[in-house]
Design a protein around this motif. Sequence first.
Motif, PDB file in Angstrom:
ATOM      1  N   THR A 254       0.944  -1.110  -0.039  1.00 34.63           N
ATOM      2  CA  THR A 254      -0.242   0.097  -0.005  1.00 34.63           C
ATOM      3  C   THR A 254       0.811   1.587  -0.434  1.00 34.63           C
ATOM      4  O   THR A 254       0.749   1.910  -0.642  1.00 34.63           O
ATOM      5  CB  THR A 254      -0.965   0.513   0.933  1.00 34.63           C
TER       6      THR A 254
ATOM      7  N   THR B  36      -0.937   5.264   6.244  1.00 33.32           N
ATOM      8  CA  THR B  36       0.079   3.541   5.672  1.00 33.32           C
ATOM      9  C   THR B  36       0.812   4.030   6.230  1.00 33.32           C
ATOM     10  O   THR B  36       1.474   2.318   7.381  1.00 33.32           O
ATOM     11  CB  THR B  36       0.124   3.866   4.214  1.00 33.32           C
TER      12      THR B  36
ATOM     13  N   ALA C  69      -4.247   0.234  -3.807  1.00 31.92           N
ATOM     14  CA  ALA C  69      -4.032   0.218  -2.254  1.00 31.92           C
ATOM     15  C   ALA C  69      -5.408  -0.176  -1.286  1.00 31.92           C
ATOM     16  O   ALA C  69      -5.012  -1.146  -0.618  1.00 31.92           O
ATOM     17  CB  ALA C  69      -4.179   1.719  -2.248  1.00 31.92           C
TER      18      ALA C  69
ATOM     19  N   LEU D  59      -4.900  -3.206   1.292  1.00 28.78           N
ATOM     20  CA  LEU D  59      -5.692  -3.082   2.465  1.00 28.78           C
ATOM     21  C   LEU D  59      -6.564  -3.888   3.324  1.00 28.78           C
ATOM     22  O   LEU D  59      -6.341  -3.615   4.346  1.00 28.78           O
ATOM     23  CB  LEU D  59      -5.855  -1.073   3.222  1.00 28.78           C
TER      24      LEU D  59
END
Length: 137
Positions: free
Chosen positions: A13, A54, A112, A116
């Motif tokens: 990510t 992140t 991403a 996630l």
Amino acid sequence: MIQRIQTVYLILTFLAVGVLPFIFPLWTLSDGKDYFFMQNQFYVILFGLSTAITIYSIISFKKRQTQFVANRLNIVLNLILLGLFVYHSLNLSGETLVVSEKGIGMFLPILAIISLVLANKAIKKDEDLVKSVDRLR
């Protein structure tokens, strides 16, 4: 920290929102110039915020619940970013003769979001394992 699979997903990510937007353009304009996220201040803020969340999630590996919530917030942020990209690509006006090309940078929030979700799945699995061991005591 690095031996856990969710950390690997969070590093993916980080690459998707912190490194790759500098390499891949969002789209190519009709005059042939590449349009990067740095040309729009709002995109810079959203990508920067997503990168910061992140990094915070990677650092807080001992607090699984905090990590889980931070990842959910990051998913919502990337969905907003993806929605802005789609809105902008649908509202490009004046392209009757020459159509601009969409770049791979527009799909980085999707990468991403997927990583996630996989990280959250692994965090939940770890949390369930810890709860089951606590039950045995």
